[in-house]
Design a protein around this motif. Structure first.
Motif, PDB file in Angstrom:
ATOM      1  N   ALA A 178     -22.375 -10.049  45.374  1.00 19.67           N
ATOM      2  CA  ALA A 178     -21.376  -9.409  46.236  1.00 19.67           C
ATOM      3  C   ALA A 178     -20.636  -8.340  45.455  1.00 19.67           C
ATOM      4  O   ALA A 178     -20.408  -8.483  44.243  1.00 19.67           O
ATOM      5  CB  ALA A 178     -20.382 -10.455  46.773  1.00 19.67           C
ATOM      6  N   ASP A 179     -20.272  -7.266  46.151  1.00 13.24           N
ATOM      7  CA  ASP A 179     -19.453  -6.197  45.560  1.00 13.24           C
ATOM      8  C   ASP A 179     -20.085  -5.632  44.287  1.00 13.24           C
ATOM      9  O   ASP A 179     -19.392  -5.338  43.313  1.00 13.24           O
ATOM     10  CB  ASP A 179     -18.042  -6.695  45.263  1.00 13.24           C
ATOM     11  CG  ASP A 179     -17.303  -7.106  46.527  1.00 13.24           C
ATOM     12  OD1 ASP A 179     -17.485  -6.440  47.555  1.00 13.24           O
ATOM     13  OD2 ASP A 179     -16.567  -8.110  46.488  1.00 13.24           O
ATOM     14  N   ASN A 180     -21.422  -5.485  44.302  1.00 15.16           N
ATOM     15  CA  ASN A 180     -22.151  -4.972  43.142  1.00 15.16           C
ATOM     16  C   ASN A 180     -21.904  -5.804  41.892  1.00 15.16           C
ATOM     17  O   ASN A 180     -21.941  -5.309  40.769  1.00 15.16           O
ATOM     18  CB  ASN A 180     -21.826  -3.511  42.883  1.00 15.16           C
ATOM     19  CG  ASN A 180     -22.518  -2.594  43.873  1.00 15.16           C
ATOM     20  OD1 ASN A 180     -22.030  -2.395  44.989  1.00 15.16           O
ATOM     21  ND2 ASN A 180     -23.659  -2.056  43.489  1.00 15.16           N
ATOM     22  N   LEU A 232     -21.996 -10.627  36.163  1.00 18.34           N
ATOM     23  CA  LEU A 232     -22.384  -9.254  35.833  1.00 18.34           C
ATOM     24  C   LEU A 232     -21.666  -8.339  36.815  1.00 18.34           C
ATOM     25  O   LEU A 232     -21.852  -8.460  38.023  1.00 18.34           O
ATOM     26  CB  LEU A 232     -23.894  -9.082  35.955  1.00 18.34           C
ATOM     27  CG  LEU A 232     -24.764  -9.926  35.022  1.00 18.34           C
ATOM     28  CD1 LEU A 232     -26.213  -9.919  35.500  1.00 18.34           C
ATOM     29  CD2 LEU A 232     -24.684  -9.404  33.604  1.00 18.34           C
ATOM     30  N   SER A 233     -20.866  -7.426  36.330  1.00 24.55           N
ATOM     31  CA  SER A 233     -20.069  -6.578  37.215  1.00 24.55           C
ATOM     32  C   SER A 233     -20.398  -5.111  36.986  1.00 24.55           C
ATOM     33  O   SER A 233     -20.976  -4.729  35.963  1.00 24.55           O
ATOM     34  CB  SER A 233     -18.572  -6.830  36.982  1.00 24.55           C
ATOM     35  OG  SER A 233     -18.234  -6.577  35.631  1.00 24.55           O
ATOM     36  N   GLU A 264     -31.986 -10.775  45.387  1.00 25.54           N
ATOM     37  CA  GLU A 264     -32.081  -9.520  46.121  1.00 25.54           C
ATOM     38  C   GLU A 264     -30.828  -8.690  45.904  1.00 25.54           C
ATOM     39  O   GLU A 264     -29.707  -9.196  46.003  1.00 25.54           O
ATOM     40  CB  GLU A 264     -32.288  -9.795  47.609  1.00 25.54           C
ATOM     41  CG  GLU A 264     -32.528  -8.535  48.432  1.00 25.54           C
ATOM     42  CD  GLU A 264     -32.775  -8.824  49.898  1.00 25.54           C
ATOM     43  OE1 GLU A 264     -33.273  -7.938  50.608  1.00 25.54           O
ATOM     44  OE2 GLU A 264     -32.458  -9.951  50.340  1.00 25.54           O
ATOM     45  N   THR A 265     -31.015  -7.434  45.580  1.00 24.96           N
ATOM     46  CA  THR A 265     -29.887  -6.521  45.360  1.00 24.96           C
ATOM     47  C   THR A 265     -30.001  -5.391  46.380  1.00 24.96           C
ATOM     48  O   THR A 265     -30.396  -4.266  46.047  1.00 24.96           O
ATOM     49  CB  THR A 265     -29.897  -5.973  43.923  1.00 24.96           C
ATOM     50  OG1 THR A 265     -31.199  -5.435  43.633  1.00 24.96           O
ATOM     51  CG2 THR A 265     -29.602  -7.076  42.930  1.00 24.96           C
ATOM     52  N   LYS A 266     -29.663  -5.724  47.583  1.00 29.72           N
ATOM     53  CA  LYS A 266     -29.828  -4.789  48.695  1.00 29.72           C
ATOM     54  C   LYS A 266     -28.664  -3.809  48.736  1.00 29.72           C
ATOM     55  O   LYS A 266     -27.502  -4.194  48.776  1.00 29.72           O
ATOM     56  CB  LYS A 266     -29.914  -5.571  50.000  1.00 29.72           C
ATOM     57  CG  LYS A 266     -30.328  -4.748  51.201  1.00 29.72           C
ATOM     58  CD  LYS A 266     -30.493  -5.638  52.420  1.00 29.72           C
ATOM     59  CE  LYS A 266     -30.954  -4.835  53.632  1.00 29.72           C
ATOM     60  NZ  LYS A 266     -31.109  -5.697  54.833  1.00 29.72           N
ATOM     61  N   GLY A 466     -26.198   3.161  45.710  1.00 30.35           N
ATOM     62  CA  GLY A 466     -26.575   1.860  45.165  1.00 30.35           C
ATOM     63  C   GLY A 466     -25.427   0.875  45.205  1.00 30.35           C
ATOM     64  O   GLY A 466     -25.351  -0.050  44.396  1.00 30.35           O
ATOM     65  N   LEU A 467     -24.526   1.060  46.162  1.00 28.81           N
ATOM     66  CA  LEU A 467     -23.353   0.194  46.295  1.00 28.81           C
ATOM     67  C   LEU A 467     -23.509  -0.730  47.495  1.00 28.81           C
ATOM     68  O   LEU A 467     -23.970  -0.313  48.555  1.00 28.81           O
ATOM     69  CB  LEU A 467     -22.081   1.029  46.459  1.00 28.81           C
ATOM     70  CG  LEU A 467     -21.779   2.055  45.360  1.00 28.81           C
ATOM     71  CD1 LEU A 467     -20.525   2.848  45.720  1.00 28.81           C
ATOM     72  CD2 LEU A 467     -21.613   1.368  44.017  1.00 28.81           C
TER      73      LEU A 467
END
Length: 494
Positions: A178-180, A232-233, A264-266, A466-467
């Motif tokens: 969440a929130d990148n 990881l932020s 998944e990093t959608k 990419g956010l």
């Protein structure tokens, strides 16, 4: 016939995919064999170093203990020799006195005899032979310096390879994206008090499945994690997935990695399309900058060109003819449409990106448009584009534009602007990207794919893609959707 051909094509596709997986697995096996050989050589070298160190310590201890024994020997011998010297001197004095006493017994004169007897008595009283100890000062025993290495020998015989920490187990259900940011949680299969820290590695990938040896990005490492959770932020989600693995380490050795998990990093990723941008715009990936010299060599409308206070030609008095796109997709924007579009269309879902303007940026617009935007059209002046516009000339103003209608927004212009697009829900919202304060919302029904759009005159814009849609924006959208008529839409303004 057609059905059989289609079935055969599916079989061919399945076989091709399986062959690709097997090739990937073979590459992984060959890579693993090489790693086994290299790691075995390294471990043997480390083993030699450890035993050499142990031999060195034993030799050093043997020398030190032998030196202690020699020092004790020298001390005892010196003490006994000193005592022997004292005894020899006392014996010599006593023998001399004994001889004198024997001679005195032969004196006939009573007076002389008494005198000699008194002298001998006085000398005997003071004689060293009667004051020295006839017991050795030190013992001849050296047993206090003997050693028994039975315990140490058993310990050495029990020396084995150091227990390697077992691989941690990543708790996929507890991981959060969440929130990148990605929060990873794991646990050890059994309690191990010797664990000193953990190492987390991650890498971006576009493949969902087994890690691939070829065409993969390198692992990024986060070391010395003391807890069993890490976040990881500040990530840019510019790939479909991310692989994550964790290893446990004690003071001496690191264990095997955990089984990697794929999350998944959608997110919406796009670049700015320089093939159709206005010739007065300099475009590089996600950055666009006004370039007044970009149209040199092109046919210009006759007449004098006004110069603004900054030295840039006024958009109201400059026109540049369009040249064909190298890709043949569309013409360059021209005239007063200082526009650049994103190269990726939105056809469904919820998406978010941010825009930051340079401080000297005089005028710019941020929004979306259908693909049918004409090369002379401007954002917000057609019925197929929506935007907010910032004007930083004599005074700073912020306004919402659509279908050539403008609504002034009495809100301070933020440093960064967040754009939220819900294609299926028919919403386009603009936010203060820092505070997540809502600036304006358009509500409509999108009937065609949307492209991010930007207009700029004097200055530059940086686009962040990419956010993920921020959680705060999701919460605000739910609140806004629950309040009917809470935000006016230009679509409904006559």
């Amino acid at each position: 016939m057609d059905e059989q051909r289609e079935t055969l094509q599916r079989i061919v596709s399945t076989l091709a995919n399986k062959n690709d997986e097997i090739h990937n697995f073979i590459d992984m096996l060959n890579h693993t064999i090489k790693n086994v050989q290299v790691n075995s050589s390294n471990v043997i070298s480390e083993l030699d170093e450890e035993f050499d160190g142990l031999y060195s310590i034993l030799d050093e201890m043997k020398g030190s203990m032998a030196n202690t024994i020699q020092q004790e020997e020298a001390h005892k011998i010196q003490a006994l020799q000193d005592q022997l010297s004292q005894c020899s001197n006392a014996l010599e004095s006593s023998e001399e006195l004994l001889e004198l006493a024997a001679q005195s017994l032969d004196i006939k004169d009573p007076v002389e005899f008494l005198k000699a007897a008194r002298q001998i008595k006085d000398r005997v009283t003071m004689a060293s032979a009667f004051r020295i100890s006839l017991k050795p000062k030190v013992s001849d025993s050296m047993t206090h310096l003997m050693v028994d290495f039975a315990l140490e020998r058993r310990m050495l015989q029990a020396v084995k390879f150091l227990p390697v920490p077992k691989p941690p187990e990543i708790d996929l259900a507890a991981c959060l994206v969440a929130d990148n940011c990605i929060t990873v949680s794991w646990k050890m299969p059994e309690e191990d008090s010797r664990i000193d820290h953990f190492v987390l590695e991650y890498r971006k990938t576009n493949f969902d499945g087994l890690p691939r040896v070829k065409d993969e990005q390198r692992w990024e490492l986060i070391g010395y994690i003391k807890a069993t959770e890490y976040t990881l932020s500040g990530l840019k989600f510019d790939t479909k997935y991310i692989n994550i693995r964790v290893q446990a380490c004690n003071k001496a050795v690191a264990g095997e990695y955990s089984d990697p998990v794929t999350l998944e990093t959608k997110a919406f990723v796009f670049s700015l399309d320089s093939t159709s941008s206005h010739l007065n715009l300099k475009v590089e990936d996600t950055y666009v900058e006004w370039d007044p010299t970009g149209g040199k060599g092109q046919e210009k409308i006759k007449g004098k060109e006004n110069k603004s206070r900054s030295g840039a030609p006024s958009p109201k008095r400059t026109s540049i003819s369009a040249r064909s796109s190298p890709r043949g997709s569309r013409d360059h924007f021209a005239g007063e449409s200082y526009t650049v579009l994103g190269d990726t269309a939105i056809e469904s879902g919820q998406h978010y990106w941010e825009v930051k303007a340079q401080k000297d940026c005089k005028s710019y617009s941020v929004g979306v448009t259908y693909r049918n935007m004409g090369k002379f059209d401007q954002l917000g002046k057609t019925n197929s584009s929506w935007c907010i516009h910032i004007n930083n000339w004599l005074q700073t103003t912020l306004s919402a534009k659509h279908n050539n209608k403008t609504k002034t927004l009495d809100i301070p212009v933020p440093d960064r602007i967040g754009v939220y697009c819900d294609f299926d829900g028919g919403q386009l919202a603009f936010y203060n990207a820092n505070s997540k304060e809502l600036l304006h919302t358009f509500r409509t029904k999108f009937t065609q794919p949307l492209l991010p759009g930007f207009m700029i005159w004097c200055g530059g814009l940086t686009v962040s893609t990419g956010l993920q849609v921020p959680s705060a924006v999701k919460t605000l959208q739910k609140s806004e959707n629950g309040l009917s008529g809470s935000t006016s839409s230009l679509n409904n303004i006559a």
